[in-house]
Design a protein around this motif. Sequence first.
Motif, mmCIF file in Angstrom:
data_model
loop_
_atom_site.group_PDB
_atom_site.id
_atom_site.type_symbol
_atom_site.label_atom_id
_atom_site.label_comp_id
_atom_site.label_asym_id
_atom_site.label_seq_id
_atom_site.Cartn_x
_atom_site.Cartn_y
_atom_site.Cartn_z
ATOM 1 N N SER A 1 -36.907 25.687 28.942
ATOM 2 C CA SER A 1 -35.961 25.653 27.832
ATOM 3 C C SER A 1 -35.209 24.333 27.854
ATOM 4 O O SER A 1 -35.280 23.572 28.828
ATOM 5 N N ILE A 2 -34.475 24.069 26.784
ATOM 6 C CA ILE A 2 -33.632 22.877 26.736
ATOM 7 C C ILE A 2 -32.613 22.900 27.874
ATOM 8 O O ILE A 2 -32.308 21.869 28.477
ATOM 9 N N ALA A 3 -32.098 24.087 28.188
ATOM 10 C CA ALA A 3 -31.104 24.206 29.261
ATOM 11 C C ALA A 3 -31.687 23.758 30.596
ATOM 12 O O ALA A 3 -31.021 23.062 31.378
ATOM 13 N N HIS A 4 -32.926 24.161 30.881
ATOM 14 C CA HIS A 4 -33.581 23.721 32.119
ATOM 15 C C HIS A 4 -33.703 22.198 32.148
ATOM 16 O O HIS A 4 -33.438 21.548 33.160
ATOM 17 N N ARG A 5 -34.088 21.639 31.023
ATOM 18 C CA ARG A 5 -34.271 20.190 30.944
ATOM 19 C C ARG A 5 -32.942 19.454 31.103
ATOM 20 O O ARG A 5 -32.850 18.446 31.795
ATOM 21 N N LEU A 6 -31.905 19.981 30.474
ATOM 22 C CA LEU A 6 -30.604 19.333 30.555
ATOM 23 C C LEU A 6 -30.036 19.374 31.969
ATOM 24 O O LEU A 6 -29.340 18.444 32.390
ATOM 25 N N ARG A 7 -30.330 20.439 32.702
ATOM 26 C CA ARG A 7 -29.875 20.500 34.095
ATOM 27 C C ARG A 7 -30.551 19.411 34.920
ATOM 28 O O ARG A 7 -29.918 18.801 35.803
ATOM 29 N N ALA A 8 -31.825 19.178 34.664
ATOM 30 C CA ALA A 8 -32.526 18.101 35.364
ATOM 31 C C ALA A 8 -31.920 16.751 34.998
ATOM 32 O O ALA A 8 -31.674 15.903 35.863
ATOM 33 N N HIS A 9 -31.634 16.539 33.722
ATOM 34 C CA HIS A 9 -31.043 15.274 33.286
ATOM 35 C C HIS A 9 -29.655 15.078 33.881
ATOM 36 O O HIS A 9 -29.256 13.950 34.192
ATOM 37 N N GLU A 10 -28.915 16.168 34.045
ATOM 38 C CA GLU A 10 -27.569 16.063 34.603
ATOM 39 C C GLU A 10 -27.608 15.590 36.046
ATOM 40 O O GLU A 10 -26.698 14.879 36.500
#
Length: 253
Positions: free
Chosen positions: A230-239
Amino acid sequence: MRIDDLDRGSAVLAGDDFVTLPVAGLGVVPLLIEVAAQIEAGTLDGLEIIDRSAIDRVEAGGLWQHLKAPALPVTDLAVLAAASGDTLAANALIHRVGLPAVRARIEQLGLTRSALLDRFRDKRGPDDAPQVALGSARELAQLFAALVNSEVVTAGVSAQVAEWLSLNQDLSLVASATGLDPFAHFNDEHGLLFISKTGRDSGIRAEAGVLAGPRAGISYALIVCFDDLSIAHRLRAHEAFRTLGVELMEYVF
């Protein structure tokens, strides 16, 4: 993850930095080194024209596929591969210099946990390499340190590759904490030196580079493999990358 102090030549922080992981487009760095080395040796003409029609089409990313110019010189392709992660340009360079030459260069550089396995593809079948490239954070951080210290092949090759990488426009990961202009950060008015290369694929984010400020300079590498559900999973990686960027900025300033 790996962070090395450029002045001391020692590790500032390391975590599982020996593990070999997929690094996607970050794998073009050894390719750029081989291209620069062949140009300097005179075995490759930097102005040699490569026609796009001779390269297998790939639409994974980049600009050349959207340009009207059907052919470009080798040096322009290197700029596109370094600056915009252009997969078609990278494939053209791979086609020209050959994967065996890049692999030999990787071995000559002493990189035992890094490999450029294949060209870029939109889809990977059962007969294709499962990843385009592999690497470890330790080797990538050390490679970038060697580039800025003029220790990769020759001083001229190191300078050329560093110049290409200084044009990287993907400042969305670690570099998102720097405040640099993605399109014009070669001569930053605040004296921040930054060169980097990122790699992106489904469930893969990787970045390696050099960041130097008035107080210190470091080389770094971070590779994150995650379930891209999900976008949330991706955003956690980017964070995770942005958090590292904040810490690096505090260290060099």
